[in-house]
Each structure stands twice: as C-alpha cells, then as structure tokens.
Design a protein around this motif. Sequence first.
Motif, PDB file in Angstrom:
ATOM      1  N   ASP A   1     -78.272 -37.814 110.368  1.00 16.33           N
ATOM      2  CA  ASP A   1     -79.292 -38.386 109.480  1.00 16.33           C
ATOM      3  C   ASP A   1     -78.737 -38.857 108.132  1.00 16.33           C
ATOM      4  N   LEU A   2     -77.707 -38.168 107.618  1.00 16.62           N
ATOM      5  CA  LEU A   2     -77.314 -38.406 106.236  1.00 16.62           C
ATOM      6  C   LEU A   2     -75.953 -39.043 106.023  1.00 16.62           C
ATOM      7  N   LYS A   3     -75.091 -39.053 107.024  1.00 19.06           N
ATOM      8  CA  LYS A   3     -73.764 -39.636 106.821  1.00 19.06           C
ATOM      9  C   LYS A   3     -73.868 -41.104 106.418  1.00 19.06           C
ATOM     10  N   GLY A   4     -73.141 -41.431 105.354  1.00 23.10           N
ATOM     11  CA  GLY A   4     -73.123 -42.808 104.867  1.00 23.10           C
ATOM     12  C   GLY A   4     -74.277 -43.179 103.966  1.00 23.10           C
ATOM     13  N   LYS A   5     -75.254 -42.246 103.813  1.00 23.20           N
ATOM     14  CA  LYS A   5     -76.456 -42.567 103.034  1.00 23.20           C
ATOM     15  C   LYS A   5     -76.487 -41.897 101.663  1.00 23.20           C
ATOM     16  N   LEU A   6     -75.529 -41.006 101.402  1.00 20.38           N
ATOM     17  CA  LEU A   6     -75.617 -40.214 100.178  1.00 20.38           C
ATOM     18  C   LEU A   6     -74.655 -40.644  99.080  1.00 20.38           C
ATOM     19  N   THR A   7     -73.482 -41.142  99.440  1.00 19.16           N
ATOM     20  CA  THR A   7     -72.489 -41.453  98.412  1.00 19.16           C
ATOM     21  C   THR A   7     -72.989 -42.519  97.436  1.00 19.16           C
ATOM     22  N   THR A   8     -73.653 -43.527  97.951  1.00 21.23           N
ATOM     23  CA  THR A   8     -74.185 -44.575  97.083  1.00 21.23           C
ATOM     24  C   THR A   8     -75.410 -44.077  96.323  1.00 21.23           C
ATOM     25  N   MET A   9     -76.303 -43.406  97.038  1.00 25.22           N
ATOM     26  CA  MET A   9     -77.550 -42.932  96.430  1.00 25.22           C
ATOM     27  C   MET A   9     -77.293 -41.975  95.271  1.00 25.22           C
ATOM     28  N   LEU A  10     -76.299 -41.112  95.427  1.00 27.34           N
ATOM     29  CA  LEU A  10     -76.037 -40.110  94.406  1.00 27.34           C
ATOM     30  C   LEU A  10     -74.984 -40.551  93.404  1.00 27.34           C
ATOM     31  N   MET A  11     -74.526 -41.784  93.531  1.00 22.77           N
ATOM     32  CA  MET A  11     -73.570 -42.357  92.587  1.00 22.77           C
ATOM     33  C   MET A  11     -72.330 -41.486  92.421  1.00 22.77           C
ATOM     34  N   ILE A  12     -71.860 -40.915  93.559  1.00 22.10           N
ATOM     35  CA  ILE A  12     -70.632 -40.132  93.514  1.00 22.10           C
ATOM     36  C   ILE A  12     -69.464 -41.089  93.315  1.00 22.10           C
ATOM     37  N   SER A  13     -68.534 -40.712  92.487  1.00 24.20           N
ATOM     38  CA  SER A  13     -67.407 -41.576  92.158  1.00 24.20           C
ATOM     39  C   SER A  13     -66.637 -42.014  93.396  1.00 24.20           C
TER      40      SER A  13
ATOM     41  N   GLU B   1     -80.640 -35.208  88.524  1.00 20.78           N
ATOM     42  CA  GLU B   1     -81.303 -36.067  89.513  1.00 20.78           C
ATOM     43  C   GLU B   1     -80.562 -36.068  90.849  1.00 20.78           C
ATOM     44  N   GLU B   2     -79.232 -35.902  90.798  1.00 20.94           N
ATOM     45  CA  GLU B   2     -78.453 -35.891  92.033  1.00 20.94           C
ATOM     46  C   GLU B   2     -78.863 -34.726  92.936  1.00 20.94           C
ATOM     47  N   GLU B   3     -78.996 -33.518  92.333  1.00 26.19           N
ATOM     48  CA  GLU B   3     -79.427 -32.348  93.111  1.00 26.19           C
ATOM     49  C   GLU B   3     -80.815 -32.580  93.710  1.00 26.19           C
ATOM     50  N   LYS B   4     -81.681 -33.156  92.908  1.00 27.88           N
ATOM     51  CA  LYS B   4     -83.048 -33.411  93.368  1.00 27.88           C
ATOM     52  C   LYS B   4     -83.059 -34.364  94.557  1.00 27.88           C
ATOM     53  N   GLN B   5     -82.299 -35.439  94.471  1.00 24.62           N
ATOM     54  CA  GLN B   5     -82.287 -36.416  95.553  1.00 24.62           C
ATOM     55  C   GLN B   5     -81.674 -35.835  96.829  1.00 24.62           C
ATOM     56  N   LEU B   6     -80.650 -34.969  96.660  1.00 25.15           N
ATOM     57  CA  LEU B   6     -80.069 -34.328  97.836  1.00 25.15           C
ATOM     58  C   LEU B   6     -81.084 -33.388  98.478  1.00 25.15           C
ATOM     59  N   PHE B   7     -81.831 -32.656  97.664  1.00 26.69           N
ATOM     60  CA  PHE B   7     -82.889 -31.767  98.175  1.00 26.69           C
ATOM     61  C   PHE B   7     -83.903 -32.562  98.993  1.00 26.69           C
ATOM     62  N   ILE B   8     -84.341 -33.698  98.466  1.00 30.82           N
ATOM     63  CA  ILE B   8     -85.333 -34.531  99.159  1.00 30.82           C
ATOM     64  C   ILE B   8     -84.780 -35.014 100.500  1.00 30.82           C
ATOM     65  N   LYS B   9     -83.509 -35.415 100.502  1.00 34.21           N
ATOM     66  CA  LYS B   9     -82.896 -35.870 101.752  1.00 34.21           C
ATOM     67  C   LYS B   9     -82.764 -34.724 102.755  1.00 34.21           C
ATOM     68  N   LEU B  10     -82.401 -33.540 102.254  1.00 36.58           N
ATOM     69  CA  LEU B  10     -82.205 -32.398 103.155  1.00 36.58           C
ATOM     70  C   LEU B  10     -83.504 -31.989 103.844  1.00 36.58           C
ATOM     71  N   ILE B  11     -84.612 -31.947 103.094  1.00 37.50           N
ATOM     72  CA  ILE B  11     -85.866 -31.505 103.710  1.00 37.50           C
ATOM     73  C   ILE B  11     -86.438 -32.557 104.665  1.00 37.50           C
ATOM     74  N   SER B  12     -85.841 -33.743 104.658  1.00 39.72           N
ATOM     75  CA  SER B  12     -86.265 -34.766 105.617  1.00 39.72           C
ATOM     76  C   SER B  12     -85.568 -34.579 106.971  1.00 39.72           C
ATOM     77  N   VAL B  13     -84.541 -33.719 106.990  1.00 38.19           N
ATOM     78  CA  VAL B  13     -83.799 -33.457 108.227  1.00 38.19           C
ATOM     79  C   VAL B  13     -84.547 -32.413 109.055  1.00 38.19           C
ATOM     80  N   SER B  14     -84.719 -32.683 110.332  1.00 40.23           N
ATOM     81  CA  SER B  14     -85.403 -31.755 111.225  1.00 40.23           C
ATOM     82  C   SER B  14     -84.662 -30.416 111.258  1.00 40.23           C
TER      83      SER B  14
END
Length: 200
Positions: free
Chosen positions: A126-138, A65-78
């Motif tokens: 677009d993504l700094k500060g938004k991924l560590t919590t979302m992806l539950m990285i330690s 799920e982590e890879e999937k969520q990162l993919f979704i976030k990446l394609i939202s970037v212009s």
Amino acid sequence: MIAYIKGNLTYIQEDSVVVDVHGIGYEIVCSNPFVFQSSLNQEVLIHTFHYVREDTQVLYGFKNEEEKQLFIKLISVSGIGPKGALAILGAVDVAGFISAIEREDDKFLTSFPGVGKKTARQIILDLKGKLTTMLMISDQMDVESPDTTSEGLLEAEEALKALGYTEREIKTVIPELRKENTTNTDEIIRKALALLMKHS
C-alpha cells in the motif's frame, strides 16, 4: 477536522497530554507524551488528527506534520488501527520507517507489536513509493543504513529529564545508548537507568 491544537500544556499523562485553549482542556493521545516535557506549563502547538467513528472520538497528537501524515497513511492499511500506528510511531523515526518500506524489509516491519508477515506485506504493497515525496524526506536519505535510533534516543532523553536527571548526567550515558541496536524508547530508557545507577 482539527488540524492542530495551540495552547498551554497543562498535564502530561502516560499516554496523552492536556492542552488548555481558552479554558477548555483538550486531551490528546500521543505515542510518547514525554517528548513535550520541555513545554510543560508553556504554550505548545501539537499537530492533531481527529479520529471519529460511530462509538468513539479521539484526538491523536504528533510533534510534526510528517508524523501525522504517516499515521494517517498507516491507519489506511488493512490490519492497522490507531493503537498499532501509534506503537510504530513511538518506536521509530519517520525516515527510518519509510526506508524500511522502500527496502521491503519484512523483518523490520514485523518487529512491531501486532504486525505479522501479512500486515507487513500489506504495508509495503500500500505504501511503497508513496511516502518519500509526501513526507518531503531528503533525497540524500541513506536508504540502506537509516538512522533508526535517533528519534527513540531523543524521546528517552526527554523521559529521563522528566524523571529528574540533569542534562549533564544524561550526556554521560548517551555514547553507550547510541551503541544499542534498538528503536524502542522504553528499552533505551531501561538501559539508560541501569547505566545512570552504575555511574552514581
């Protein structure tokens, strides 16, 4: 939306896998299909994102799920489309990529095909500060020195097994491969093949 596909893994192709679900074959495009090699002809669960546009419909697949969520976030970037996002996922582990964003490491981000300085800055913006919590990285993840090669190495091992090399043969070259300063799976495979030929 199709969140995941669970069924029998029947084919592994260069850029996709086919999963049979009750007689229907779902083609799923992946960054590195060979990571599923060990599940060939067995039941597998692949996390998916159903990409729909006026002229196309594609199922993209991920190991977790982590890879999937990162993919979704990446394609939202212009400036980043699905192919670009897959290229990134295929070359780096999720934690390594996130830590590069947190460090604002432009040089690392521009090492990916199609990512120039402008796009790298957009990714950070677009993504700094938004991924560590979302992806539950330690919280203990070392932001300064992430292990960015582990995922590529694992994928290379799976690809080598698919080419017929035994686990014992592969283990003989792993220490050398760990020294390679690259996250690109294809480069690791090329180096591994050269080492295996030397050892044979």
